[in-house]
Design an enzyme around this catalytic site. Structure first.
Site: not given
Length: 152
Positions: A12, A60, A88, A94, A105, A115, A118
């Protein structure tokens, strides 16, 4: 022959701005996963809305779309055995505060809205997200030299 799966991963804007792209790629490659597609892009509003369509009715959603468009991202197609679940697990939860140290993360994220990364949450999501960001011709097919040592 091991059945390989593909998943979609996006660093991100916060991860790109903080110079974490190389570290993130290295973690995937060291784990034995293969990057078969990669590009840097600024996500359009239309693409952001398609990507996060399942969240469209949530409060959101506008902030999510705005954030993913706030700077360049790095989109990747990653391939390997159980790639969706493997990636993952490497990402962590998350909510960064719930992420274990050693996860991406857990090591780099501080805030749920920022975070860093993705990744697709299922093989079906992976197919959909890959098709949003990549043409078939943009995905490479190759063998890593160490594959014989990675898989039974």
């Amino acid at each position: 022959m091991v059945e390989r799966e593909r998943t979609f991963v996006m660093v991100k804007p916060d991860g790109v701005q903080r110079g974490l792209v190389g570290e993130i790629i290295s973690r995937f490659e060291r784990r034995g996963l293969k990057i078969v597609g990669m590009k840097m892009l600024e996500v359009s509003e239309e693409l952001a809305k398609q990507h996060y369509a399942e969240h469209a009715a949530k409060p959101f959603f506008p902030g999510l779309v705005s954030f993913i468009r706030s700077g360049p991202t790095v989109a990747m197609v990653i391939e390997g055995k159980d790639a969706v679940s493997m990636v993952r697990s490497m990402l962590g939860k998350t909510k960064p505060i719930e992420s274990a140290p050693g996860t991406i993360r857990g090591d780099f994220a501080l805030d749920m809205g920022r975070n860093v990364i993705h990744a697709s949450d299922s093989p079906e999501s992976a197919k959909r997200e890959i098709s949003l960001y990549f043409k078939t011709s943009e995905i490479a097919t190759y063998a890593r030299i160490d594959e014989q040592w990675l898989y039974e």
